[in-house]
Design a protein around this motif. Structure first.
Motif, PDB file in Angstrom:
ATOM      1  N   SER A 170     -80.239  24.956 -44.143  1.00  0.00           N
ATOM      2  CA  SER A 170     -80.449  26.248 -43.520  1.00  0.00           C
ATOM      3  C   SER A 170     -79.887  26.348 -42.102  1.00  0.00           C
ATOM      4  N   PRO A 171     -80.118  25.375 -41.202  1.00  0.00           N
ATOM      5  CA  PRO A 171     -79.529  25.486 -39.865  1.00  0.00           C
ATOM      6  C   PRO A 171     -78.018  25.555 -39.894  1.00  0.00           C
ATOM      7  N   GLN A 172     -77.404  24.821 -40.807  1.00  0.00           N
ATOM      8  CA  GLN A 172     -75.945  24.845 -40.905  1.00  0.00           C
ATOM      9  C   GLN A 172     -75.458  26.235 -41.303  1.00  0.00           C
ATOM     10  N   LEU A 173     -76.179  26.862 -42.236  1.00  0.00           N
ATOM     11  CA  LEU A 173     -75.785  28.199 -42.666  1.00  0.00           C
ATOM     12  C   LEU A 173     -75.910  29.200 -41.526  1.00  0.00           C
ATOM     13  N   LYS A 174     -76.947  29.026 -40.663  1.00  0.00           N
ATOM     14  CA  LYS A 174     -77.197  29.979 -39.588  1.00  0.00           C
ATOM     15  C   LYS A 174     -76.278  29.789 -38.394  1.00  0.00           C
ATOM     16  N   THR A 175     -75.695  28.573 -38.261  1.00  0.00           N
ATOM     17  CA  THR A 175     -74.904  28.299 -37.071  1.00  0.00           C
ATOM     18  C   THR A 175     -73.414  28.163 -37.367  1.00  0.00           C
ATOM     19  N   ARG A 176     -72.995  28.529 -38.535  1.00  0.00           N
ATOM     20  CA  ARG A 176     -71.571  28.460 -38.835  1.00  0.00           C
ATOM     21  C   ARG A 176     -70.766  29.265 -37.822  1.00  0.00           C
ATOM     22  N   THR A 177     -69.622  28.749 -37.493  1.00  0.00           N
ATOM     23  CA  THR A 177     -68.767  29.451 -36.553  1.00  0.00           C
ATOM     24  C   THR A 177     -68.244  30.746 -37.149  1.00  0.00           C
ATOM     25  N   THR A 178     -68.102  31.751 -36.285  1.00  0.00           N
ATOM     26  CA  THR A 178     -67.524  33.007 -36.746  1.00  0.00           C
ATOM     27  C   THR A 178     -66.006  32.954 -36.720  1.00  0.00           C
ATOM     28  N   GLN A 179     -65.444  31.881 -36.134  1.00  0.00           N
ATOM     29  CA  GLN A 179     -63.996  31.733 -36.117  1.00  0.00           C
ATOM     30  C   GLN A 179     -63.497  31.349 -37.502  1.00  0.00           C
ATOM     31  N   PRO A 180     -62.406  31.951 -37.954  1.00  0.00           N
ATOM     32  CA  PRO A 180     -61.911  31.635 -39.297  1.00  0.00           C
ATOM     33  C   PRO A 180     -61.302  30.245 -39.372  1.00  0.00           C
ATOM     34  N   LEU A 181     -61.347  29.667 -40.557  1.00  0.00           N
ATOM     35  CA  LEU A 181     -60.685  28.411 -40.854  1.00  0.00           C
ATOM     36  C   LEU A 181     -59.384  28.726 -41.581  1.00  0.00           C
ATOM     37  N   SER A 182     -58.343  27.961 -41.305  1.00  0.00           N
ATOM     38  CA  SER A 182     -57.043  28.184 -41.942  1.00  0.00           C
ATOM     39  C   SER A 182     -56.958  27.408 -43.244  1.00  0.00           C
ATOM     40  N   VAL A 183     -56.596  28.111 -44.301  1.00  0.00           N
ATOM     41  CA  VAL A 183     -56.319  27.487 -45.599  1.00  0.00           C
ATOM     42  C   VAL A 183     -54.955  28.009 -46.027  1.00  0.00           C
ATOM     43  N   GLY A 184     -53.894  27.250 -45.708  1.00  0.00           N
ATOM     44  CA  GLY A 184     -52.553  27.764 -45.935  1.00  0.00           C
ATOM     45  C   GLY A 184     -52.358  29.047 -45.146  1.00  0.00           C
ATOM     46  N   GLY A 185     -51.925  30.089 -45.831  1.00  0.00           N
ATOM     47  CA  GLY A 185     -51.750  31.380 -45.183  1.00  0.00           C
ATOM     48  C   GLY A 185     -53.013  32.219 -45.145  1.00  0.00           C
ATOM     49  N   PHE A 186     -54.103  31.692 -45.674  1.00  0.00           N
ATOM     50  CA  PHE A 186     -55.373  32.411 -45.700  1.00  0.00           C
ATOM     51  C   PHE A 186     -56.192  32.122 -44.446  1.00  0.00           C
ATOM     52  N   GLN A 187     -57.017  33.089 -44.074  1.00  0.00           N
ATOM     53  CA  GLN A 187     -58.062  32.888 -43.086  1.00  0.00           C
ATOM     54  C   GLN A 187     -59.394  32.928 -43.835  1.00  0.00           C
TER      55      GLN A 187
END
Length: 227
Positions: A122-139
């Motif tokens: 639960s803490p991990q779900l609540k504190t995830r960064t709002t910055q996108p992660l790069s997956v190839g050309g995807f955000q």
């Protein structure tokens, strides 16, 4: 340490009483309601750390309740309770956004174990960064459960988002199959293994617009994300 706040949706009076009293005796704060409509009203007024949700309820069933939560962007961990034992029902539970699934009748000790395991996430779900992660050309926006490619948005299910997060975390390295099954589904049973394979196939389909991205199956061991 703050007392974990649990929302418990169950319309069986006897089971509700036993479970609620047991959980409170173990140090949890429990809000008990009898259907999904009441559950949504509770979310409008309060915050919770975890939901325990019966599938078959009047007015709004458990699957519909969780789908509504996920559609609003809520990532709270959800444990389904159900007397339904068909594999397709279990699959529907995960697809609707559930994190774990406990069949009735169940032992209270097993229920408490599952709750504690979900609360660790639960803490991990609540504190995830709002910055996108790069997956190839995807955000990849993990918190929003969303992929964006060339301005086109793809909404992910809760389980798809969790699985992709793990793949991204160990990009180019082996994501161990057994460890992932236990972390996301609670055990490495053949049924859950087949379910994970289905979600891997869905992720491949979501990512197919970028042909440089591969999710490689390392037979018997796990998967590798290559971009």
């Amino acid at each position: 340490m703050r007392t974990p706040e649990l929302l418990f949706l169950e319309d069986d009076p006897q089971l509700s009483k036993i479970v609620s009293e047991t959980l409170r005796s173990r140090g949890f704060a429990v809000t008990h309601l009898i259907n999904g409509e009441q559950g949504l009203e509770a979310f409008a007024a309060s915050t919770f750390d975890l939901c325990i949700v019966d599938v078959m309820m009047p007015f709004m069933d458990g699957f519909s309740f969780v789908k509504t939560l996920r559609a609003s962007g809520n990532t709270i961990p959800v444990l389904f309770l159900t007397a339904r034992s068909q594999d397709k029902d279990v699959a529907e539970g995960y697809q609707s956004g559930g994190n774990d699934y406990l069949r009735k009748p169940f032992s209270l000790e097993e229920l408490i174990f599952r709750i504690n395991e979900l609360l660790k996430r639960s803490p991990q779900l609540k504190t995830r960064t709002t910055q996108p992660l790069s997956v190839g050309g995807f955000q990849f926006f993990a918190e929003r459960q969303e992929l964006v490619y060339l301005g086109r948005s793809i909404r992910l299910s809760h389980k798809e988002s969790e699985l992709l997060s793990l793949l991204v975390e160990c990009k180019y390295q082996l994501l161990d199959r057994k460890t992932t099954l236990i972390k996301l589904w609670g055990n490495d049973s053949p049924f859950h293994a087949r379910t994970m394979d289905v979600f891997i196939s869905k992720l491949r389909k979501h990512l197919q617009a970028d042909q440089n991205i591969e999710i490689i199956n390392v037979r018997g061991l796990g998967y590798k994300l290559i971009d």
